[in-house]
Design a protein around this motif. Structure first.
Motif, mmCIF file in Angstrom:
data_model
loop_
_atom_site.group_PDB
_atom_site.id
_atom_site.type_symbol
_atom_site.label_atom_id
_atom_site.label_comp_id
_atom_site.label_asym_id
_atom_site.label_seq_id
_atom_site.Cartn_x
_atom_site.Cartn_y
_atom_site.Cartn_z
ATOM 1 N N SER A 31 0.845 -1.190 0.000
ATOM 2 C CA SER A 31 0.000 0.000 0.000
ATOM 3 C C SER A 31 0.882 1.241 0.000
ATOM 4 O O SER A 31 1.827 1.334 0.787
ATOM 5 N N TRP A 32 0.559 2.218 -0.840
ATOM 6 C CA TRP A 32 1.463 3.356 -1.007
ATOM 7 C C TRP A 32 1.681 4.115 0.292
ATOM 8 O O TRP A 32 2.748 4.676 0.514
ATOM 9 N N TRP A 33 0.687 4.140 1.187
ATOM 10 C CA TRP A 33 0.847 4.912 2.422
ATOM 11 C C TRP A 33 1.779 4.219 3.422
ATOM 12 O O TRP A 33 2.145 4.799 4.438
ATOM 13 N N LEU A 34 2.182 2.974 3.122
ATOM 14 C CA LEU A 34 3.118 2.250 3.989
ATOM 15 C C LEU A 34 4.563 2.343 3.493
ATOM 16 O O LEU A 34 5.450 1.722 4.072
ATOM 17 N N ALA A 35 4.801 3.125 2.444
ATOM 18 C CA ALA A 35 6.114 3.108 1.802
ATOM 19 C C ALA A 35 7.244 3.457 2.759
ATOM 20 O O ALA A 35 8.260 2.754 2.833
ATOM 21 N N ALA A 36 7.110 4.562 3.500
ATOM 22 C CA ALA A 36 8.188 4.984 4.401
ATOM 23 C C ALA A 36 8.427 3.937 5.488
ATOM 24 O O ALA A 36 9.579 3.598 5.803
ATOM 25 N N TYR A 37 7.344 3.437 6.076
ATOM 26 C CA TYR A 37 7.473 2.398 7.101
ATOM 27 C C TYR A 37 8.154 1.155 6.540
ATOM 28 O O TYR A 37 9.066 0.574 7.163
ATOM 29 N N PHE A 38 7.721 0.720 5.372
ATOM 30 C CA PHE A 38 8.249 -0.515 4.786
ATOM 31 C C PHE A 38 9.751 -0.381 4.517
ATOM 32 O O PHE A 38 10.529 -1.286 4.836
ATOM 33 N N PHE A 77 12.253 -2.840 6.356
ATOM 34 C CA PHE A 77 12.768 -3.902 5.485
ATOM 35 C C PHE A 77 13.723 -3.313 4.448
ATOM 36 O O PHE A 77 13.424 -3.293 3.244
ATOM 37 N N PRO A 78 14.872 -2.816 4.870
ATOM 38 C CA PRO A 78 15.787 -2.147 3.931
ATOM 39 C C PRO A 78 16.374 -3.076 2.873
ATOM 40 O O PRO A 78 16.855 -2.592 1.845
ATOM 41 N N ALA A 79 16.331 -4.382 3.104
ATOM 42 C CA ALA A 79 16.890 -5.321 2.126
ATOM 43 C C ALA A 79 15.942 -5.607 0.973
ATOM 44 O O ALA A 79 16.303 -6.302 0.024
ATOM 45 N N VAL A 80 14.718 -5.073 1.042
ATOM 46 C CA VAL A 80 13.729 -5.279 -0.015
ATOM 47 C C VAL A 80 13.693 -4.020 -0.889
ATOM 48 O O VAL A 80 13.675 -2.901 -0.388
ATOM 49 N N THR A 81 13.676 -4.210 -2.195
ATOM 50 C CA THR A 81 13.553 -3.089 -3.122
ATOM 51 C C THR A 81 12.072 -2.801 -3.325
ATOM 52 O O THR A 81 11.371 -3.563 -3.992
ATOM 53 N N LEU A 82 11.607 -1.716 -2.712
ATOM 54 C CA LEU A 82 10.181 -1.385 -2.764
ATOM 55 C C LEU A 82 9.891 -0.475 -3.944
ATOM 56 O O LEU A 82 10.531 0.557 -4.119
ATOM 57 N N ASP A 83 8.916 -0.867 -4.744
ATOM 58 C CA ASP A 83 8.442 -0.031 -5.849
ATOM 59 C C ASP A 83 6.992 0.327 -5.536
ATOM 60 O O ASP A 83 6.049 -0.292 -6.046
ATOM 61 N N ALA A 84 6.809 1.342 -4.688
ATOM 62 C CA ALA A 84 5.489 1.633 -4.131
ATOM 63 C C ALA A 84 4.526 2.230 -5.144
ATOM 64 O O ALA A 84 3.328 2.300 -4.879
ATOM 65 N N GLU A 85 5.012 2.676 -6.295
ATOM 66 C CA GLU A 85 4.098 3.220 -7.300
ATOM 67 C C GLU A 85 3.427 2.126 -8.118
ATOM 68 O O GLU A 85 2.369 2.350 -8.690
ATOM 69 N N GLN A 86 4.037 0.960 -8.181
ATOM 70 C CA GLN A 86 3.476 -0.118 -8.989
ATOM 71 C C GLN A 86 2.316 -0.784 -8.267
ATOM 72 O O GLN A 86 2.339 -0.963 -7.047
ATOM 73 N N LEU A 87 1.305 -1.166 -9.017
ATOM 74 C CA LEU A 87 0.147 -1.830 -8.426
ATOM 75 C C LEU A 87 0.422 -3.306 -8.169
ATOM 76 O O LEU A 87 0.045 -3.854 -7.133
ATOM 77 N N VAL A 88 1.094 -3.967 -9.113
ATOM 78 C CA VAL A 88 1.458 -5.381 -8.967
ATOM 79 C C VAL A 88 2.913 -5.544 -9.356
ATOM 80 O O VAL A 88 3.338 -5.051 -10.400
ATOM 81 N N VAL A 89 3.679 -6.215 -8.502
ATOM 82 C CA VAL A 89 5.092 -6.487 -8.771
ATOM 83 C C VAL A 89 5.332 -7.989 -8.659
ATOM 84 O O VAL A 89 4.976 -8.606 -7.659
ATOM 85 N N GLU A 90 5.934 -8.550 -9.681
ATOM 86 C CA GLU A 90 6.268 -9.976 -9.704
ATOM 87 C C GLU A 90 7.782 -10.126 -9.679
ATOM 88 O O GLU A 90 8.490 -9.536 -10.488
ATOM 89 N N ASP A 91 8.286 -10.905 -8.726
ATOM 90 C CA ASP A 91 9.716 -11.190 -8.653
ATOM 91 C C ASP A 91 9.872 -12.657 -8.266
ATOM 92 O O ASP A 91 9.659 -13.042 -7.121
ATOM 93 N N GLY A 92 10.221 -13.448 -9.263
ATOM 94 C CA GLY A 92 10.313 -14.888 -9.014
ATOM 95 C C GLY A 92 8.958 -15.452 -8.647
ATOM 96 O O GLY A 92 7.965 -15.218 -9.332
ATOM 97 N N ASN A 93 8.907 -16.197 -7.543
ATOM 98 C CA ASN A 93 7.635 -16.796 -7.131
ATOM 99 C C ASN A 93 6.891 -15.927 -6.108
ATOM 100 O O ASN A 93 5.950 -16.393 -5.468
ATOM 101 N N HIS A 94 7.307 -14.646 -5.991
ATOM 102 C CA HIS A 94 6.623 -13.731 -5.086
ATOM 103 C C HIS A 94 5.921 -12.641 -5.900
ATOM 104 O O HIS A 94 6.544 -11.960 -6.708
ATOM 105 N N VAL A 95 4.625 -12.491 -5.650
ATOM 106 C CA VAL A 95 3.829 -11.471 -6.333
ATOM 107 C C VAL A 95 3.150 -10.634 -5.257
ATOM 108 O O VAL A 95 2.515 -11.177 -4.349
ATOM 109 N N SER A 96 3.311 -9.313 -5.340
ATOM 110 C CA SER A 96 2.741 -8.419 -4.341
ATOM 111 C C SER A 96 1.930 -7.335 -5.027
ATOM 112 O O SER A 96 2.116 -7.053 -6.207
ATOM 113 N N SER A 97 1.024 -6.710 -4.251
ATOM 114 C CA SER A 97 0.183 -5.666 -4.832
ATOM 115 C C SER A 97 -0.003 -4.532 -3.829
ATOM 116 O O SER A 97 0.378 -4.641 -2.663
ATOM 117 N N GLY A 98 -0.618 -3.451 -4.316
ATOM 118 C CA GLY A 98 -0.736 -2.226 -3.541
ATOM 119 C C GLY A 98 -1.927 -2.189 -2.607
ATOM 120 O O GLY A 98 -2.163 -3.121 -1.850
#
Length: 333
Positions: free
Chosen positions: A142-149, A153-174
């Protein structure tokens, strides 16, 4: 004898404090997809077999008055595992909630070993990250969680503008309703794009949504409690229609321009100039939504001299033009 449809088994992990809509509504998407798939030639049919799962021993899990009866967790039999978001009041309420979801984190780690998709929506991406499964990967939330996330979790590359992000077998959404986009993603993954598109039409959904940018309100995503950023934000908000320079802003914040640049980069991930652009776009969004002012008037009130330059800045941050934004979110006739 007609061939049997390809069975796709989708598990929904329910847990204390999960969002009820995220645990229920994706199943309706799969039900619609099953109905539409039944109209296809037999060789192309798929059937989504859905179930609720739990990492806990209780036979019934009640969340906000809604009772779930999870099936035994046969992780090897699943083709994908979905997670509804976590119900919370603000970003920093999430930390203690995540600590209380140890059994769910352990189940996620076990399921990750199968190499099959883990699908997280909204704040549940934090749960996957807390389990250590997103380190070195791209994700969104969720875009409003970007700063917290980013802070937790600094080891994760967060793309908070994207609605759906697929990386390997992990798929996340906003944001919250993006679990519908994830359900459509799964329909497309296992049933093909034509079935995904037709399911979206029945749902009256845009099957090609890709960005959260039009919905972002910058003031809601800044790191809480950062006094310099908050002081700068208030000063800039009073001068969105005027010119200013870095020395003036630094003096107001009782710091040097160099220190101000560093603090902005650390806290907001951008320069003060970029931050001011974002605030001006926020003002423009409000004016486009709530007034019938001309684009020329709005351009002037946001500190720009010509519509062309302002429109380019607006599209850079919102991913759509001012006219497109007004058509989507503005006052109706």
């Amino acid at each position: 004898m007609a061939p049997r449809p390809n069975i796709i088994r989708i598990g929904m992990l329910v847990y204390p404090g999960c969002l009820r809509s995220g645990a229920v509504m994706p199943f309706d998407v799969f039900h619609i997809a099953n109905t539409l798939s039944g109209l296809r030639v037999a060789a192309n049919r798929v059937h989504f077999d859905t179930c609720w799962l739990s990492a806990r021993k209780e036979k019934t899990l009640t969340v906000g008055g809604l009772s779930f009866h999870p099936q035994p967790a046969d992780l090897e039999a699943l083709d994908a595992l979905m997670l509804p978001g976590i119900d919370h009041q603000g970003p920093y309420d999430l930390s203690p909630l995540l600590l209380g979801l140890g059994p769910e984190q352990e189940m996620l780690r076990r399921y990750a070993q199968t190499g099959k998709p883990i699908i997280s929506s909204c704040s549940s991406t934090c749960l996957v990250a807390e389990a250590g499964l997103l380190d070195g990967r791209r994700a969104t939330t969720s875009w409003w969680l970007a700063a917290y996330f980013r802070k937790r979790f600094p080891a994760v590359t967060l793309d908070a503008e994207q609605l759906v992000v697929e990386d390997g077998n992990h798929v996340s959404s906003g944001g919250v309703t993006s679990y519908l986009d994830l359900a459509l993603w799964l329909v497309g993954r296992f049933g093909g794009d034509a079935l995904r598109q037709s399911t979206a039409k029945v749902l009256a959904m845009d099957a090609n949504r890709s960005s959260q940018a039009p919905y972002i309100a910058a003031a809601m995503i800044q790191d809480e409690g950062h006094a310099v950023i908050e002081r700068a934000r208030r000063w800039l908000n009073q001068r969105l229609d005027r010119t200013w320079n870095m020395a003036e802003l630094a003096a107001h914040c009782h710091t040097s321009p160099r220190t101000l640049l560093r603090r902005f980069q650390d806290a907001a991930g951008m320069s003060p100039t970029q931050y001011a652009q974002q605030l001006r776009v926020e003002r423009a969004k409000a004016l486009l939504e709530s007034t019938k002012l001309s684009l020329e008037d709005i351009t002037g009130r946001c500190g720009y001299e010509d519509v062309s330059t302002f429109s380019k800045v607006f599209k850079r941050w919102a991913r759509i033009t001012p006219r497109e934004y007004r058509a989507r979110f503005g006052l109706r006739q």
